[in-house]
Every structure is written in structure tokens, then in C-alpha cells.
Scaffold this active site. Structure first.
Site, PDB file in Angstrom:
ATOM      1  N   TYR A  63      31.833  28.980  49.096  1.00 43.72           N
ATOM      2  CA  TYR A  63      31.938  27.946  50.127  1.00 43.72           C
ATOM      3  C   TYR A  63      31.112  26.745  49.669  1.00 43.72           C
ATOM      4  CZ  TYR A  63      32.133  26.102  54.889  1.00 43.72           C
ATOM      5  OH  TYR A  63      32.377  25.334  55.987  1.00 43.72           O
TER       6      TYR A  63
ATOM      7  N   TYR B  95      39.420  21.205  52.618  1.00 46.51           N
ATOM      8  CA  TYR B  95      38.301  21.644  53.464  1.00 46.51           C
ATOM      9  C   TYR B  95      38.861  22.516  54.575  1.00 46.51           C
ATOM     10  CZ  TYR B  95      34.112  21.341  56.413  1.00 46.51           C
ATOM     11  OH  TYR B  95      33.003  21.628  57.169  1.00 46.51           O
TER      12      TYR B  95
END
Ligand SMILES: [Zn+2]
Lengths: 150, 399
Positions: free
Chosen positions: B302, B353
């Protein structure tokens, strides 16, 4: 859900958890909550001490001397209130009394951010915080300047 | 001196090595503002994952989703597919760190006989929502009273500023340079350029462009920060035994880890300021899987900002603390480096994203051998999830 407080992003000086911080700043004093049972500074403020669990917490004066832990030169205005302020230097300063206590603050009177150095001594300077988007309102807050206390 | 024990801990997890596998993946298009709702995006991702697994919607009897962004839950599932069967569900799935732990929840439900095929889904439509200023990463934070009183008034807001402050401290402590952060951004962009689904598939990035880009929050520039996207993905987990009957090469869940830092979501007060809770999450996951760092063929983490990539690469033990800058600059993160192929789809920075769900999908694709920037003979793929106070680690293997 949007924030509806009309003085945002000024701090809410009535929020019980942080009201003493701003009440002290109004007297040009820097106060931090400390556990009376074990002496730990409780930062951020909390109803009970994270070290010993005691609920006996009092706000105590600290020297206002600190070191520059890190800083950011904010160039993009992330809120409308910041548009007339950029660029500005926001910083985390570590208190001399306990470097684990870091205050978010403005670094003021910085002629040239390129000369800032890690762990440089800084000292508190109380200033009135205002935003162009909140006309006619201000809150006295601790900001910091480079150098030992004057 | 801060020691590890001072600032966080690992969650105690049951050993689920070899119990379940990911057998179906589905993705929507990843885009800038699409005009679609998150529920529509979630439905499309679910549809595609179920089809990829060779299942029918009524076969899916378990659902994990994000309780914080509950856009596609059981009600939405039934409304979309016209079904009404009983479903086990948990709001502790979805994206971010939970994209890595949802298979663990599925393993539990499957072991207890509460579900056979569990869908994890995570859609996001923040690019669309941003124009109306509802939702989005900054607003959630501005509502927390401690941030509202002790951070926002002092300009310490929002995420680009938090991570710029960590980036600065990493530079001060370890000598990390802008060129080294740039190496992360450029490597991920090159991976996105090889990945047809990436938002930035057609846009290249050079070091000159990186160094010349506008600063958002110095030292953090435009290319250190991920854009906001619309899109979503989903995956289906089932028992390994059941997986052997299905069409796809199973991505077998070998290890799961979960770690926490003690300072909650307040980055300013993180005790180990330049570290992530991967320090606590990774060892348990690797031990459960019986692997070491050298066994990992692909790592996805991430990565909302370049600094978050570098910290996790260090905290997961792929290089020493403070050494990730030179490590990235050496080219180690490239898909063809033979060292640590990293975010081979482009990551949050250059793929989309969508908060980590596409990272898990990329791990599965690498194990199936169908990724854009494919790593030869990928046998072990690892996802590192991160949400600030929490990190997760998911180890997947090809069979
Ligand atoms: Zn105490």
C-alpha cells in the site's frame, strides 16, 4: 458529514479535552497534561494515563524549549483557509521536558527554510492565529522560532 | 531509546497456511472521475470476480467488505444479482490493510462451515465524489477532534503533509535523497506503462520531470503522492480442496499477519516515526507461511506516498532500516531486477488509488503468470497493507 463549525480551522477552544491548552496559551503559557500518579506527560490529551491508567491528570507548565523534530514547507493550500498563507512552515517540535511530546506548530520568522537543521533548538512564541476565511476571530496559540529562548 | 515493544504489537492469528485460496478476481476500469457510484463499481467488480472463478452469484455465500465505506454489502449484492440466499458477512474486509486480512476472515468462516465461497469487494469513487467535496481522505481526518484542535489549525493537515514530515525525518536520519524517492516513483510508473489497466499506462516519468515537479509540501512533490481514482476490485476465496475443482490456478493463502502501532491514527505522535507496523505484521505472516524474505518473488505494498513504500520495504526486512533509499536507487524494485520486484502494476502512485485491493489482484495475476510487468516463474507473492495505525501482510503462493 462536513464540518459545520463556522470558525474552522481555528481550534475549538471549548473542546473539553484540549480547552486547557488554549486557556494557558491565552495567558502566554505553555501547559501540557501530566499524570499525577506516575509523572508521564499524556500527549495527546486523554482522559486516562496510557502508562498507568490513572485518571488523575493535571495540566502543568513547561519551559517552551524544544528541538526541531521535522518540518514541512507547505506550498499547496490544502484548505481554503491556507490560501493566503502559503508557503508556510509547519513543524513538529519535541519538548525538552520529554521529547516524546511532539507539538504540531508553525515555525515563525524563518528567513530561509534551507538553513533549518535537524534537532535545532527552538523556543515558544505566542501569537494570535487568524485565518482570512474566519474574519474578526483569533485564537492565541504557541508557535515556535529557531534559537534558544530569548 | 524507543524499542519495538514500546510502540506496537502483532495480533495473535490462527495458522491458516494452506486452508484457502483465491480462485477468482475481478476488476473494473480504473479511471479519473467516472460519474459512477461506488455501489455500481462494486457490483461490476463482484460480477467479474464471480465469473472469473466460474461460479454463479448464488454460489457466493460469504461477503467481506469495508464497514468504514459500506458501499457494497449484502443488501447491495442481492439487489444487484436478484438473489436472496443467506450470506455470512463481515465489515472487516475491503481495501487498505483489510485487503490483506479478508482471506483470513474467509478461512475462519469456511472452517466453521458458515460459508463456502467468500467474496471480498472494495470499490471507491472518490475521484467522482471529490467534485462535490463529499468523502475523500482529508475530510475523514478533519472531523477528528484532536486533529481539528491540535493539528489542522497549525497547518499539519492533510495526508501529504503528514507523510512529507515523515519523509523529511527519513532524509535527516538516514540521508535519503530526493533522487531515491524519485527512483520509487519512476520504477512504479514504468510498471504502470506495462500494465493495460493502469490510469497512467500512457504517461512516462523521468527523473528530470520528478525533480522539476511542483512541491505540494516540501520535501514531498507531485510525483511522491498518488492521485485520486475511481475503480474497484473483488476476489473470491474458497477452501483449497474446493479450489482444486475450479478452473483457475489457485493463489494459495500461506500466511497472514496483522500489526498495530500504539498511537492510533496520529502520525505526529508515532513513537517510531519513520516506521510502519509492518515491523509487527510481517514476522508472523512469514513464519506462518514458512518463508524468508529471499523466497519472495513479488511484493506489493500500500503506497499512497513514496515514503510509505520505502518504510515498508525496510520494516518487512527486505533491507536494513534506513537503507531503502540506496536499495530503490540501485533498481532493486524493478520488475526485471531479479531482486525485489515491487508494485509491478504501478501501485497506488501510478496504477490507481483504489486503496490496496488492486495490489492483491496483482499478486494473484503474477502467480497466474498474466501480469503486465510479469516476473518469470513467480511462485511467492506478498501484499503489505497499511492504514497508519495498522499493517497487514498476506503471503500467497502458486499452488
Ligand atoms: Zn500515569
Amino acid at each position: 458529514m462536513a464540518i459545520t463549525r463556522d470558525d474552522f480551522p481555528l481550534p475549538d477552544v471549548h473542546d473539553p479535552l484540549t480547552a486547557p491548552f488554549f486557556a494557558a496559551a491565552a495567558r502566554d503559557a505553555l501547559e501540557i497534561p501530566r499524570c499525577t500518579a506516575c509523572g508521564t506527560y499524556v500527549w495527546y490529551p486523554a482522559p486516562t494515563c496510557p502508562e498507568c491508567g490513572s485518571g488523575e491528570i493535571e495540566w502543568v507548565a513547561v519551559s517552551g524549549r524544544a528541538t526541531l523534530f521535522t518540518w514541512v514547507i507547505v506550498q499547496r493550500a490544502f484548505l481554503p483557509a491556507f490560501e493566503s498563507m502559503v508557503p508556510f512552515v509547519t513543524a513538529l517540535v519535541a519538548l525538552d521536558e520529554d521529547p516524546a511530546v511532539r507539538l504540531c506548530t508553525y515555525l515563525v520568522d524563518v528567513a530561509d527554510p534551507a538553513v533549518l537543521t535537524a534537532n535545532a533548538p527552538v523556543h515558544v512564541e505566542f501569537r494570535d492565529l487568524t485565518f482570512a476565511t474566519v474574519p474578526g476571530r483569533s485564537v492565541r496559540v504557541p508557535m515556535f522560532a529557531v534559537g534558544a529562548a530569548s | 531509546m524507543t524499542t519495538a515493544a514500546d510502540w506496537g504489537h502483532a495480533a495473535e492469528l490462527d495458522d491458516v497456511n494452506g486452508e484457502v485460496a483465491i480462485v477468482g478476481i475481478g476488476e473494473t476500469d480504473y479511471t479519473k472521475a467516472s460519474g459512477r457510484t461506488a455501489a455500481q463499481i462494486g457490483a461490476e467488480a463482484a460480477e467479474r470476480a464471480i465469473a472469473d472463478a466460474g461460479l454463479e452469484p448464488r454460489d457466493v455465500d460469504g461477503l467481506t467488505f469495508s464497514g468504514a465505506f459500506a458501499d457494497f454489502g449484502v443488501a447491495e449484492f442481492h439487489a444487484h444479482f436478484g438473489t436472496d440466499h443467506d450470506m455470512w458477512s463481515s465489515p472487516w474486509g475491503g481495501g487498505m490493510a483489510w485487503a490483506g486480512t479478508a482471506p483470513y476472515l474467509a478461512a475462519g468462516a469456511i472452517a466453521r462451515g458458515e460459508a463456502r465461497h467468500v467474496l471480498n469487494v472494495f470499490p471507491v469513487a472518490w475521484a467522482t465524489q471529490r467534485s462535490s467535496m463529499t468523502g475523500g481522505p482529508g475530510e475523514v481526518h478533519a472531523q477528528q477532534s484532536l486533529k481539528q484542535n491540535l493539528e489542522v489549525p497549525f497547518g499539519f493537515f492533510p495526508q501529504p503533509v503528514y507523510f512529507a514530515s515523515i519523509m523529511r525525518r527519513h532524509m535527516l536520519e538516514f540521508g535519503t535523497t530526493r533522487e531515491q524517492f524519485g527512483a520509487v516513483a519512476i520504477t512504479l510508473r514504468e510498471h504502470a506503462n506495462r500494465t493495460p489497466s493502469a490510469v497512467f499506462r500512457d504517461k512516462t516519468l523521468s527523473l528530470e520531470q520528478y525533480l522539476g515537479a511542483p512541491m505540494l509540501a516540501d520535501p514531498l512533490c507531485l510525483y511522491d503522492s498518488c492521485p485520486i481514482s475511481d475503480g474497484g476490485a473483488a476476489y473470491v476465496t474458497t477452501s483449497l480442496e474446493r479450489a482444486r475443482d475450479l478452473a483457475r490456478v489457485p493463489a494459495v493463502v500461506r500466511g497472514v499477519g496483522e500489526g498495530y502501532s500504539g498511537s492510533g491514527g496520529h502520525w505526529a505522535q508515532q513513537r517510531a516515526f519513520t516506521s510502519t507496523p509492518q515491523v509487527f505484521s510481517t514476522p508472523g505472516a512469514f513464519a506462518m507461511a514458512g518463508i524468508t524474505n529471499d523466497d519472495v518473488d513479488v511484493l506489493t505494498c500500500y503506497d499512497p506516498f513514496t515514503i510509505v513504500s520505502l518504510m515498508q520495504v525496510e520494516d518487512m526486512g527486505f533491507c536494513a532500516k534506513g537503507e531503502s533509499g540506496p536499495f530503490a536507487e540501485s533498481g532493486a524494485l524493478r520488475f526485471d531486477s531479479g531482486r525485489l520486484p515491487y508494485n509491478t502494476h504501478g501501485g497506488l502512485l501510478s496504477h490507481a488509488y483504489v486503496l490496496g485491493i488492486a495490489h492483491v489482484i496483482e499478486c494473484v495475476k503474477q502467480l497466474r503468470g498474466v501480469a503486465g510487468a510479469q516476473v518469470p516463474e513467480c511462485e511467492v507473492a506478498v501484499y503489505g497493507g497499511y492504514t497508519g495505525h495498522m499493517a497487514s501482510t498476506l503471503v500467497l503462493t502458486r499452488s
